[in-house]
Design a protein around this motif. Structure first.
Motif, short mmCIF file in Angstrom:
data_model
loop_
_atom_site.label_atom_id
_atom_site.label_comp_id
_atom_site.label_asym_id
_atom_site.label_seq_id
_atom_site.Cartn_x
_atom_site.Cartn_y
_atom_site.Cartn_z
N VAL A 44 -93.64 -13.04 2.83
CA VAL A 44 -92.66 -11.96 3.01
C VAL A 44 -92.67 -11.50 4.46
O VAL A 44 -91.62 -11.32 5.09
N SER A 45 -93.86 -11.33 5.01
CA SER A 45 -93.99 -10.88 6.39
C SER A 45 -93.41 -11.87 7.38
O SER A 45 -92.59 -11.52 8.24
N SER A 46 -93.83 -13.12 7.29
CA SER A 46 -93.38 -14.12 8.26
C SER A 46 -91.89 -14.40 8.13
O SER A 46 -91.19 -14.63 9.13
N VAL A 94 -90.25 -8.77 16.35
CA VAL A 94 -90.77 -7.61 15.62
C VAL A 94 -92.08 -7.97 14.94
O VAL A 94 -92.43 -9.14 14.81
N VAL A 95 -92.78 -6.94 14.50
CA VAL A 95 -93.97 -7.09 13.67
C VAL A 95 -93.69 -6.40 12.34
O VAL A 95 -93.26 -5.24 12.32
N ALA A 96 -93.90 -7.12 11.25
CA ALA A 96 -93.73 -6.53 9.92
C ALA A 96 -94.90 -5.58 9.66
O ALA A 96 -96.07 -6.00 9.71
N LYS A 97 -94.59 -4.33 9.38
CA LYS A 97 -95.63 -3.30 9.31
C LYS A 97 -96.01 -2.96 7.87
O LYS A 97 -97.18 -2.92 7.52
N SER A 98 -95.02 -2.70 7.00
CA SER A 98 -95.32 -2.29 5.63
C SER A 98 -94.10 -2.48 4.74
O SER A 98 -92.97 -2.54 5.22
N ILE A 99 -94.35 -2.56 3.43
CA ILE A 99 -93.27 -2.69 2.45
C ILE A 99 -92.68 -1.32 2.14
O ILE A 99 -93.41 -0.37 1.85
#
Length: 203
Positions: free
Chosen positions: A103-105, A119-124
């Motif tokens: 999900v993050s990548s 960007v950096v995925a931080k949280s759901i």
């Protein structure tokens, strides 16, 4: 969701499961016909062509499960990033979760492909069923995963999916692609962004 749509989706799911597990030639014919009927029902009641319906889910094999769609919530100066699509509507950057991606990548990849930004995925923020939250009925099941991201750098790069990007506040949103994101979902993203103790929404 309307009753007929639920029936058509259930018929499709049962037919696909039958095709995955039966070895009887006569039963396979019956399950193939059931799948055709479900596609015909959906085509008659939606704006989606029969060919497109068949392309979307009548070619799949194995036990049917929901598709995963990831959407990125990226903020700058308290405004949210939206991408302008070729059809004239705007959406949060995102798309189908590809094989071998998390999900993050996948979220990071989609943002880069559609906007040129890193960007950096931080949280759901939330995991939602499309047919419970989006205006346009969908003929197959989709889990939409909204992810809060931190902007690193980058600039818009022309691509085949989007024509431009922009940052918007909640009260001045452009025409949205409501199968991908509604105003309520974008409002939810703003609330998560401003919260110090956000609880993941689901269902």
């Amino acid at each position: 969701m309307e009753y007929w749509l639920k029936c058509a989706i259930e018929i499709q799911s049962l037919a696909q499961a039958g095709l995955a597990y039966t070895e009887n030639a006569y039963d396979r014919e019956r399950f193939e016909r059931l799948r055709e009927i479900s596609a015909e029902m959906l085509s008659k009641k939606t704006d989606i062509s029969l060919e497109k319906i068949k392309e979307l889910f009548c070619n799949e094999k194995g036990y049917q499960t929901p598709k995963i769609d990831t959407r990125a919530a990226v903020f700058k100066d308290n405004k949210i990033l939206l991408a302008h699509e070729n059809n004239g509507t705007w959406s949060l950057p995102g798309g189908w979760c590809d094989v071998l991606e998390t999900v993050s990548s996948n979220t990071v990849k989609e943002v880069k492909e559609e906007t040129g930004l890193n960007v950096v995925a931080k949280s759901i923020i939330a995991v939602q069923d499309i047919n419970k939250h989006n205006v346009i009925p969908c003929p197959y099941s989709i889990c939409k995963i909204f992810t809060l991201c931190d902007l690193i750098d980058g600039e818009f790069v022309e691509n085949i999916e989007t024509t431009e990007i922009g940052y918007f506040d909640l009260e001045n949103l452009p025409l949205l692609s409501e199968d991908k994101n509604t105003k309520e979902q974008i409002k939810m993203c703003f609330e998560a962004y401003k919260s110090d103790n956000w609880k993941v929404q689901f269902d």
